[in-house]
Write an enzyme that holds these catalytic residues in place. Structure first.
Site, PDB file in Angstrom:
ATOM      1  N   GLU A  99     -19.366 -37.525  27.235  1.00  0.00           N
ATOM      2  CA  GLU A  99     -18.693 -36.227  27.215  1.00  0.00           C
ATOM      3  C   GLU A  99     -19.091 -35.484  28.477  1.00  0.00           C
ATOM      4  O   GLU A  99     -20.283 -35.318  28.752  1.00  0.00           O
ATOM      5  CB  GLU A  99     -19.105 -35.400  25.993  1.00  0.00           C
ATOM      6  CG  GLU A  99     -18.354 -35.733  24.728  1.00  0.00           C
ATOM      7  CD  GLU A  99     -18.703 -34.765  23.603  1.00  0.00           C
ATOM      8  OE1 GLU A  99     -19.618 -33.932  23.774  1.00  0.00           O
ATOM      9  OE2 GLU A  99     -18.068 -34.854  22.544  1.00  0.00           O
ATOM     10  N   ASP A 102     -22.052 -22.143  23.531  1.00  0.00           N
ATOM     11  CA  ASP A 102     -23.199 -22.870  24.067  1.00  0.00           C
ATOM     12  C   ASP A 102     -24.453 -22.018  24.100  1.00  0.00           C
ATOM     13  O   ASP A 102     -24.413 -20.821  24.378  1.00  0.00           O
ATOM     14  CB  ASP A 102     -22.886 -23.385  25.475  1.00  0.00           C
ATOM     15  CG  ASP A 102     -21.820 -24.459  25.464  1.00  0.00           C
ATOM     16  OD1 ASP A 102     -21.974 -25.399  24.671  1.00  0.00           O
ATOM     17  OD2 ASP A 102     -20.843 -24.354  26.220  1.00  0.00           O
TER      18      ASP A 102
END
EC number: 4.2.1.20
Length: 267
Positions: free
Chosen positions: A49, A60
């Site tokens: 990824e 995040d």
């Protein structure tokens, strides 16, 4: 056949699970990312990824936020990421999934992105902030180029959302093991097995699970319940702490330890 589909089929035949490794494209620069992709594969990663750095990465935690900042400071753009993937494909065929936020893709243009990503050799894409119910236009362009679009599910996803993801998603489903932002956690949720069983009853594509997995034991525990395990922040942290040959050695050591811990995954 799409590389993602082939990868999961092959792993199933080998009776093992996918190790999915996340790194931020362009951290600390795209030349390092280009060199890291085959290194990750050689160390045991089945799927890579690549995070598309964004200035407001709301899902995040601090580790990946800092990684995005480093990548953006190195002038990383979506166009340059695709050029890097194209260069990687000259010698490496590991499945590559782009993961990130909708804004850069929307600015790039859905049709142009699908065409350019497919031509570069990208296999899939996961857009964190794109609900499947609002993804029709993007899906039309992606599906036309066999660019597999994966979606997120969480412990709070409704039955309706699970069914929609099962109908529209391709490649795999990314199950978020915890609520909150990315980042290493101390232990795997004790309810994960039941949650995944509920999703699996409604989903036909493979299920990978991630967010917070930072040790070989955690990877093994999650892989025992899912079709694959995603390790991100703990790997990205190495890019903050190391550089050059030391970084290569630390990444190789860590990824190999994850791969060896996953049932059926020892080299």
């Amino acid at each position: 056949m799409n590389r993602l589909t082939h990868c999961f089929n092959e792993l199933k035949q080998r009776n093992t699970k996918a190790l999915v490794t996340f790194i931020t494209a362009g951290d600390p620069d795209l030349a390092t990312t280009q060199a890291m992709i085959p290194l990750l594969q050689q160390a045991g990663a089945d799927i890579i990824e690549l995070g598309m750095p964004f200035s407001d990465p709301m899902a995040d935690g601090p580790t990946i936020q800092l990684s995005s900042e480093r990548a953006l400071a190195a002038s990383t753009t979506l166009e340059r990421i695709l050029a890097m993937v194209r260069a990687v494909r000259r010698s490496c065929q590991v499945p590559i999934v782009l993961m990130g936020y909708l804004n850069p893709i929307h600015a790039y243009g859905y049709e142009r992105f699908a065409n350019d990503a497919a031509e570069a050799g990208v296999d899939g894409v996961l857009v964190v902030d794109m609900p499947p119910e609002e993804a029709e236009s993007f899906l039309n362009h992606a599906n036309a180029r066999d660019l597999q679009v994966a979606f997120l599910l969480t412990p709070t996803s409704t039955d309706s959302r699970i069914a929609t993801v099962g109908r529209l998603g391709r490649g795999f489903v990314y199950y978020v093991t915890v609520t909150g932002v990315t980042g290493a956690r101390q232990q795997v949720s004790t309810t994960l097995g039941g949650e995944l069983a509920k999703v699996r009853a409604k989903i036909s594509v493979p299920i990978v699970a991630g967010f917070g997995i930072s040790t070989p034991q955690q990877a093994a525990d999650v892989a025992a319940m899912a079709d694959g395990v995603v390790v991100g922040s703990a790997l990205v942290k190495l890019f903050q702490l190391h550089s050059g040959e030391e970084l290569r050695q630390e990444v190789t050591r860590f990824v190999a330890s994850l791969r060896q811990a996953i049932p059926g995954g020892a080299a």
